[in-house]
Scaffold this motif. Structure first.
Motif, PDB file in Angstrom:
ATOM      1  N   MET A   1       0.822  -1.196   0.000  1.00  0.00           N
ATOM      2  CA  MET A   1       0.000   0.000   0.000  1.00  0.00           C
ATOM      3  C   MET A   1       0.862   1.254   0.000  1.00  0.00           C
ATOM      4  O   MET A   1       0.571   2.204  -0.708  1.00  0.00           O
ATOM      5  CB  MET A   1      -0.919   0.005   1.211  1.00  0.00           C
ATOM      6  CG  MET A   1      -1.716   1.271   1.318  1.00  0.00           C
ATOM      7  SD  MET A   1      -3.289   0.954   2.035  1.00  0.00           S
ATOM      8  CE  MET A   1      -3.896   2.590   2.122  1.00  0.00           C
ATOM      9  N   GLY A   2       1.919   1.246   0.782  1.00  0.00           N
ATOM     10  CA  GLY A   2       2.782   2.410   0.842  1.00  0.00           C
ATOM     11  C   GLY A   2       3.471   2.687  -0.482  1.00  0.00           C
ATOM     12  O   GLY A   2       3.696   3.831  -0.847  1.00  0.00           O
ATOM     13  N   GLU A   3       3.781   1.620  -1.215  1.00  0.00           N
ATOM     14  CA  GLU A   3       4.444   1.792  -2.503  1.00  0.00           C
ATOM     15  C   GLU A   3       3.505   2.476  -3.510  1.00  0.00           C
ATOM     16  O   GLU A   3       3.945   3.295  -4.324  1.00  0.00           O
ATOM     17  CB  GLU A   3       4.880   0.430  -3.042  1.00  0.00           C
ATOM     18  CG  GLU A   3       5.712   0.516  -4.297  1.00  0.00           C
ATOM     19  CD  GLU A   3       6.200  -0.859  -4.738  1.00  0.00           C
ATOM     20  OE1 GLU A   3       6.291  -1.050  -5.953  1.00  0.00           O
ATOM     21  OE2 GLU A   3       6.473  -1.701  -3.871  1.00  0.00           O
ATOM     22  N   LYS A   4       2.228   2.164  -3.441  1.00  0.00           N
ATOM     23  CA  LYS A   4       1.252   2.781  -4.348  1.00  0.00           C
ATOM     24  C   LYS A   4       1.162   4.289  -4.094  1.00  0.00           C
ATOM     25  O   LYS A   4       1.057   5.084  -5.029  1.00  0.00           O
ATOM     26  CB  LYS A   4      -0.111   2.123  -4.160  1.00  0.00           C
ATOM     27  CG  LYS A   4      -1.147   2.624  -5.115  1.00  0.00           C
ATOM     28  CD  LYS A   4      -2.470   1.890  -4.954  1.00  0.00           C
ATOM     29  CE  LYS A   4      -3.480   2.461  -5.933  1.00  0.00           C
ATOM     30  NZ  LYS A   4      -4.769   1.831  -5.790  1.00  0.00           N
ATOM     31  N   ILE A   5       1.228   4.672  -2.842  1.00  0.00           N
ATOM     32  CA  ILE A   5       1.167   6.095  -2.494  1.00  0.00           C
ATOM     33  C   ILE A   5       2.374   6.826  -3.064  1.00  0.00           C
ATOM     34  O   ILE A   5       2.255   7.911  -3.634  1.00  0.00           O
ATOM     35  CB  ILE A   5       1.085   6.273  -0.966  1.00  0.00           C
ATOM     36  CG1 ILE A   5      -0.251   5.755  -0.447  1.00  0.00           C
ATOM     37  CG2 ILE A   5       1.272   7.727  -0.567  1.00  0.00           C
ATOM     38  CD1 ILE A   5      -0.345   5.682   1.056  1.00  0.00           C
ATOM     39  N   LYS A   7       4.190   5.967  -5.679  1.00  0.00           N
ATOM     40  CA  LYS A   7       4.067   6.038  -7.134  1.00  0.00           C
ATOM     41  C   LYS A   7       3.103   7.148  -7.535  1.00  0.00           C
ATOM     42  O   LYS A   7       3.345   7.879  -8.490  1.00  0.00           O
ATOM     43  CB  LYS A   7       3.579   4.698  -7.690  1.00  0.00           C
ATOM     44  CG  LYS A   7       4.652   3.636  -7.730  1.00  0.00           C
ATOM     45  CD  LYS A   7       4.148   2.372  -8.380  1.00  0.00           C
ATOM     46  CE  LYS A   7       5.234   1.329  -8.419  1.00  0.00           C
ATOM     47  NZ  LYS A   7       4.784   0.095  -9.081  1.00  0.00           N
ATOM     48  N   THR A   8       2.009   7.276  -6.801  1.00  0.00           N
ATOM     49  CA  THR A   8       1.044   8.332  -7.092  1.00  0.00           C
ATOM     50  C   THR A   8       1.664   9.698  -6.860  1.00  0.00           C
ATOM     51  O   THR A   8       1.515  10.605  -7.687  1.00  0.00           O
ATOM     52  CB  THR A   8      -0.206   8.169  -6.205  1.00  0.00           C
ATOM     53  OG1 THR A   8      -0.766   6.876  -6.423  1.00  0.00           O
ATOM     54  CG2 THR A   8      -1.242   9.223  -6.523  1.00  0.00           C
ATOM     55  N   MET A   9       2.376   9.855  -5.763  1.00  0.00           N
ATOM     56  CA  MET A   9       3.023  11.126  -5.468  1.00  0.00           C
ATOM     57  C   MET A   9       4.078  11.461  -6.523  1.00  0.00           C
ATOM     58  O   MET A   9       4.226  12.620  -6.917  1.00  0.00           O
ATOM     59  CB  MET A   9       3.648  11.098  -4.075  1.00  0.00           C
ATOM     60  CG  MET A   9       2.620  11.101  -2.953  1.00  0.00           C
ATOM     61  SD  MET A   9       3.318  10.840  -1.313  1.00  0.00           S
ATOM     62  CE  MET A   9       4.478  12.158  -1.180  1.00  0.00           C
ATOM     63  N   LYS A  10       4.794  10.453  -7.006  1.00  0.00           N
ATOM     64  CA  LYS A  10       5.810  10.674  -8.023  1.00  0.00           C
ATOM     65  C   LYS A  10       5.178  11.152  -9.325  1.00  0.00           C
ATOM     66  O   LYS A  10       5.662  12.093  -9.954  1.00  0.00           O
ATOM     67  CB  LYS A  10       6.584   9.375  -8.264  1.00  0.00           C
ATOM     68  CG  LYS A  10       7.670   9.491  -9.296  1.00  0.00           C
ATOM     69  CD  LYS A  10       8.374   8.152  -9.496  1.00  0.00           C
ATOM     70  CE  LYS A  10       9.350   8.235 -10.633  1.00  0.00           C
ATOM     71  NZ  LYS A  10       9.970   6.936 -10.887  1.00  0.00           N
ATOM     72  N   SER A  11       4.071  10.534  -9.721  1.00  0.00           N
ATOM     73  CA  SER A  11       3.434  10.936 -10.979  1.00  0.00           C
ATOM     74  C   SER A  11       2.826  12.327 -10.863  1.00  0.00           C
ATOM     75  O   SER A  11       2.896  13.122 -11.803  1.00  0.00           O
ATOM     76  CB  SER A  11       2.367   9.918 -11.394  1.00  0.00           C
ATOM     77  OG  SER A  11       1.296   9.915 -10.485  1.00  0.00           O
TER      78      SER A  11
END
Length: 50
Positions: A1-5, A7-11
């Motif tokens: 779950m933390g990895e998805k956050i 990735k979203t912040m990076k995009s």
């Protein structure tokens, strides 16, 4: 779950950076065009009749 956050912040961060650069470039371009058109109006001021 933390990895998805992350990735979203990076995009989102990448998108904001690209949009900021595009806005700066378009603002500078618009400013230069306005200055050029204003200079042309000042140059031809004596020929204008109202």
């Amino acid at each position: 779950m933390g990895e998805k956050i992350y990735k979203t912040m990076k995009s989102v961060g990448s998108f904001n950076l690209v949009m900021g650069i595009l806005l700066i470039v378009s603002g500078i371009t618009t400013g230069v065009l306005f200055i050029a058109k204003g200079a042309r109006l000042l140059k031809d001021k004596s020929e204008l009749m109202f």
